[in-house]
Design an enzyme around this catalytic site. Structure first.
Site, PDB file in Angstrom:
ATOM      1  N   SER A   7       9.973  -2.398   4.695  1.00  0.00           N
ATOM      2  CA  SER A   7       9.401  -3.533   3.965  1.00  0.00           C
ATOM      3  C   SER A   7       9.855  -3.527   2.517  1.00  0.00           C
ATOM      4  O   SER A   7       9.594  -2.589   1.765  1.00  0.00           O
ATOM      5  CB  SER A   7       7.877  -3.480   4.017  1.00  0.00           C
ATOM      6  OG  SER A   7       7.364  -4.475   3.157  1.00  0.00           O
ATOM      7  N   HIS A  32      11.941  -6.291   6.598  1.00  0.00           N
ATOM      8  CA  HIS A  32      10.659  -7.006   6.575  1.00  0.00           C
ATOM      9  C   HIS A  32      10.400  -7.550   5.169  1.00  0.00           C
ATOM     10  O   HIS A  32      10.488  -6.824   4.183  1.00  0.00           O
ATOM     11  CB  HIS A  32       9.555  -6.020   6.993  1.00  0.00           C
ATOM     12  CG  HIS A  32       8.202  -6.615   7.167  1.00  0.00           C
ATOM     13  ND1 HIS A  32       7.815  -7.253   8.326  1.00  0.00           N
ATOM     14  CD2 HIS A  32       7.132  -6.658   6.346  1.00  0.00           C
ATOM     15  CE1 HIS A  32       6.559  -7.670   8.212  1.00  0.00           C
ATOM     16  NE2 HIS A  32       6.119  -7.318   7.009  1.00  0.00           N
ATOM     17  N   ASP A  34       7.704  -9.673   2.815  1.00  0.00           N
ATOM     18  CA  ASP A  34       6.300 -10.079   2.706  1.00  0.00           C
ATOM     19  C   ASP A  34       6.117 -11.154   1.648  1.00  0.00           C
ATOM     20  O   ASP A  34       6.277 -10.887   0.452  1.00  0.00           O
ATOM     21  CB  ASP A  34       5.449  -8.867   2.306  1.00  0.00           C
ATOM     22  CG  ASP A  34       5.321  -7.864   3.432  1.00  0.00           C
ATOM     23  OD1 ASP A  34       4.885  -8.268   4.526  1.00  0.00           O
ATOM     24  OD2 ASP A  34       5.652  -6.686   3.210  1.00  0.00           O
ATOM     25  N   MET A  36       3.562 -13.550  -0.263  1.00  0.00           N
ATOM     26  CA  MET A  36       2.121 -13.669  -0.558  1.00  0.00           C
ATOM     27  C   MET A  36       1.889 -14.735  -1.611  1.00  0.00           C
ATOM     28  O   MET A  36       2.649 -14.820  -2.583  1.00  0.00           O
ATOM     29  CB  MET A  36       1.591 -12.338  -1.096  1.00  0.00           C
ATOM     30  CG  MET A  36       1.864 -11.158  -0.194  1.00  0.00           C
ATOM     31  SD  MET A  36       1.252  -9.655  -0.939  1.00  0.00           S
ATOM     32  CE  MET A  36       1.841  -8.439   0.255  1.00  0.00           C
ATOM     33  N   HIS A  65       7.315 -12.331   6.859  1.00  0.00           N
ATOM     34  CA  HIS A  65       5.877 -12.304   7.142  1.00  0.00           C
ATOM     35  C   HIS A  65       5.178 -13.151   6.082  1.00  0.00           C
ATOM     36  O   HIS A  65       5.092 -12.746   4.923  1.00  0.00           O
ATOM     37  CB  HIS A  65       5.422 -10.831   7.095  1.00  0.00           C
ATOM     38  CG  HIS A  65       3.958 -10.629   7.245  1.00  0.00           C
ATOM     39  ND1 HIS A  65       3.341  -9.421   6.940  1.00  0.00           N
ATOM     40  CD2 HIS A  65       2.955 -11.451   7.665  1.00  0.00           C
ATOM     41  CE1 HIS A  65       2.051  -9.524   7.162  1.00  0.00           C
ATOM     42  NE2 HIS A  65       1.790 -10.742   7.603  1.00  0.00           N
ATOM     43  N   MET A  67       2.157 -14.517   4.293  1.00  0.00           N
ATOM     44  CA  MET A  67       0.713 -14.356   4.023  1.00  0.00           C
ATOM     45  C   MET A  67       0.335 -15.477   3.068  1.00  0.00           C
ATOM     46  O   MET A  67       0.047 -15.257   1.887  1.00  0.00           O
ATOM     47  CB  MET A  67       0.454 -12.970   3.431  1.00  0.00           C
ATOM     48  CG  MET A  67       0.501 -11.866   4.479  1.00  0.00           C
ATOM     49  SD  MET A  67       0.752 -10.238   3.773  1.00  0.00           S
ATOM     50  CE  MET A  67       2.533 -10.235   3.667  1.00  0.00           C
ATOM     51  N   MET A 136      -1.627  -6.463  11.948  1.00  0.00           N
ATOM     52  CA  MET A 136      -1.900  -5.787  10.678  1.00  0.00           C
ATOM     53  C   MET A 136      -2.742  -4.532  10.945  1.00  0.00           C
ATOM     54  O   MET A 136      -3.785  -4.601  11.587  1.00  0.00           O
ATOM     55  CB  MET A 136      -2.660  -6.702   9.717  1.00  0.00           C
ATOM     56  CG  MET A 136      -1.884  -7.920   9.242  1.00  0.00           C
ATOM     57  SD  MET A 136      -0.255  -7.563   8.573  1.00  0.00           S
ATOM     58  CE  MET A 136      -0.633  -6.396   7.270  1.00  0.00           C
ATOM     59  N   PHE A 142      -1.203  -5.646   0.124  1.00  0.00           N
ATOM     60  CA  PHE A 142      -0.667  -4.548  -0.679  1.00  0.00           C
ATOM     61  C   PHE A 142       0.034  -3.518   0.208  1.00  0.00           C
ATOM     62  O   PHE A 142      -0.402  -3.267   1.328  1.00  0.00           O
ATOM     63  CB  PHE A 142      -1.799  -3.846  -1.451  1.00  0.00           C
ATOM     64  CG  PHE A 142      -2.572  -4.804  -2.320  1.00  0.00           C
ATOM     65  CD1 PHE A 142      -2.129  -5.111  -3.605  1.00  0.00           C
ATOM     66  CD2 PHE A 142      -3.701  -5.445  -1.829  1.00  0.00           C
ATOM     67  CE1 PHE A 142      -2.824  -6.029  -4.389  1.00  0.00           C
ATOM     68  CE2 PHE A 142      -4.406  -6.362  -2.609  1.00  0.00           C
ATOM     69  CZ  PHE A 142      -3.966  -6.652  -3.890  1.00  0.00           C
ATOM     70  N   GLY A 143       1.091  -2.927  -0.347  1.00  0.00           N
ATOM     71  CA  GLY A 143       1.737  -1.801   0.319  1.00  0.00           C
ATOM     72  C   GLY A 143       0.966  -0.522   0.010  1.00  0.00           C
ATOM     73  O   GLY A 143       0.058  -0.513  -0.831  1.00  0.00           O
ATOM     74  N   GLY A 144       1.310   0.542   0.702  1.00  0.00           N
ATOM     75  CA  GLY A 144       0.774   1.863   0.386  1.00  0.00           C
ATOM     76  C   GLY A 144      -0.679   2.109   0.766  1.00  0.00           C
ATOM     77  O   GLY A 144      -1.313   3.018   0.238  1.00  0.00           O
ATOM     78  N   ASP A 174       2.121  -3.294  11.230  1.00  0.00           N
ATOM     79  CA  ASP A 174       2.403  -3.496   9.811  1.00  0.00           C
ATOM     80  C   ASP A 174       1.286  -2.928   8.940  1.00  0.00           C
ATOM     81  O   ASP A 174       0.193  -3.481   8.883  1.00  0.00           O
ATOM     82  CB  ASP A 174       2.570  -5.005   9.557  1.00  0.00           C
ATOM     83  CG  ASP A 174       3.061  -5.296   8.145  1.00  0.00           C
ATOM     84  OD1 ASP A 174       3.411  -4.348   7.421  1.00  0.00           O
ATOM     85  OD2 ASP A 174       3.100  -6.492   7.781  1.00  0.00           O
ATOM     86  N   GLY A 175       1.611  -1.826   8.258  1.00  0.00           N
ATOM     87  CA  GLY A 175       0.697  -1.258   7.273  1.00  0.00           C
ATOM     88  C   GLY A 175       0.332   0.189   7.555  1.00  0.00           C
ATOM     89  O   GLY A 175      -0.160   0.520   8.633  1.00  0.00           O
TER      90      GLY A 175
HETATM   91  C1  DX5 Z   1       0.988  -5.623   3.554  1.00  0.00           C
HETATM   92  C2  DX5 Z   1       2.352  -5.999   4.016  1.00  0.00           C
HETATM   93  C3  DX5 Z   1       3.132  -4.865   4.568  1.00  0.00           C
HETATM   94  C4  DX5 Z   1       3.453  -3.797   3.561  1.00  0.00           C
HETATM   95  C5  DX5 Z   1       3.474  -2.494   4.312  1.00  0.00           C
HETATM   96  O1  DX5 Z   1       0.256  -6.758   3.287  1.00  0.00           O
HETATM   97  O2  DX5 Z   1       2.269  -6.972   5.054  1.00  0.00           O
HETATM   98  O3  DX5 Z   1       4.326  -5.311   5.196  1.00  0.00           O
HETATM   99  O4  DX5 Z   1       4.692  -3.970   2.918  1.00  0.00           O
HETATM  100  O5  DX5 Z   1       3.565  -1.474   3.404  1.00  0.00           O
HETATM  101  P1  DX5 Z   1       3.211   0.037   3.759  1.00  0.00           P
HETATM  102  O6  DX5 Z   1       4.140   0.461   4.837  1.00  0.00           O
HETATM  103  O7  DX5 Z   1       3.439   0.751   2.476  1.00  0.00           O
HETATM  104  O8  DX5 Z   1       1.769   0.073   4.207  1.00  0.00           O
HETATM  105 ZN    ZN Z   2       4.164  -7.429   6.222  1.00  0.00          ZN
END
Ligand code: DX5
Ligand code: ZN
Length: 215
Positions: A7, A32, A34, A36, A65, A67, A136, A142-144, A174-175
C-alpha cells in the site's frame, strides 16, 4: 501463494518514484492505492493526479481502494487515471449494483470493500457480480493499525459464500497484515494481502515482499 499488494499510503511521498520502482523490482503482484476524502473516513490521502503519475511508472496492477462518499461520480476518472481494480465501500453506495456495472462498463475489475462492523451476508446478492472483496481488517483511514482478530471468522464466512454462489471474487485483506499474522490470514482463505507499514517500515522492503509472498 497469496497475491501481495503493497500500500502506497505508507510510502515516502517525497520520493514516490523510488518507492514505485522498488515495488516494480519486487515480487509484489499489485500496487494498492488508498483514496480518502475526509468524509467517508477521518483522513485525506491522495487522488487522481497522483494515481495518474504512479500509473506512468508502475508495472504492477493498480488496485485502487476508494474510501470516499459518492464514488459513482468519479468512476470514469479513475479508469482514465489507470486503475485496474476499483473498489468502492458497500457503506458508501445506495445503488451498489449500478456502481459495479459502471466500473465494469469502464473496463475495470470491480471490488467491494467492507468495514469491520459490516456483516459478510450483506454481500450475498452482489458477490456473483464482483471480482474482489476488500475486507477491512482495521477501521479504514490510517496505515499502521492493529489487525482485528474477528476478521478471521469473516474470511471463512466469505469463502463459504463465494463457494456457494460460484463467485470468482478474490478475497483481499486490508489493514494490519504482518509477517506474523499473514500465514493465519491466508490459511483462513485470503487471496490478496495488502501491506503498508509492514513493507515500508522494513529495512529491506523488497525482501519483506518476498517473505510475504512465500507465506
Ligand atoms: C487503511 C488503508 C490500508 C492501509 C493499510 O485505511 O485502506 O490500505 O494502507 O496499511 P497497513 O498495512 O499499514 O495497516
Ligand atoms: Zn486500502
Amino acid at each position: 501463494m497469496p497475491l501481495i499488494a503493497p500500500s502506497l499510503l505508507s510510502a515516502n511521498f517525497l520520493r514516490l518514484e523510488e518507492d514505485v520502482d522498488m515495488i516494480n523490482r519486487s515480487e509484489a503482484d499489485w500496487l494498492h492505492l488508498d483514496v480518502m476524502d475526509g468524509r467517508f473516513v477521518p483522513n485525506i490521502s491522495f487522488g487522481l493526479p497522483v494515481i495518474a503519475a504512479v500509473n506512468r511508472k508502475a508495472t504492477k496492477t493498480l488496485d485502487v481502494h476508494l474510501m470516499i462518499v459518492e464514488p459513482e461520480k468519479y468512476i470514469s476518472d479513475f479508469a482514465k487515471a489507470g486503475a485496474h481494480y476499483l473498489s468502492v465501500h458497500i457503506e458508501a453506495c445506495n445503488h451498489l449494483h449500478r456502481t459495479v456495472q459502471m466500473i465494469h462498463g469502464e473496463g475495470m475489475k470491480a471490488g467491494v470493500a467492507i468495514n469491520p462492523h459490516t456483516p459478510v451476508h450483506l454481500l450475498k446478492d452482489i458477490i456473483a457480480d464482483i471480482d474482489l472483496v476488500c475486507m477491512m481488517s482495521v477501521n479504514p483511514g490510517f496505515g499502521g493499525q492493529k489487525f482485528i482478530p474477528h476478521t478471521l471468522k469473516k474470511i471463512a464466512e466469505l469463502r463459504a459464500l463465494i463457494n456457494e454462489t460460484g463467485s470468482k471474487a478474490l478475497i483481499e485483506i486490508d489493514g494490519g497484515v504482518t509477517l506474523e499474522n499473514a500465514g493465519t490470514i491466508v490459511a483462513a482463505g485470503a487471496d490478496v494481502l495488502v501491506a503498508g507499514n509492514t513493507v515500508f517500515s522494513a529495512s529491506d522492503p523488497v525482501a519483506m515482499i518476498s517473505q510475504l509472498k512465500a507465506i
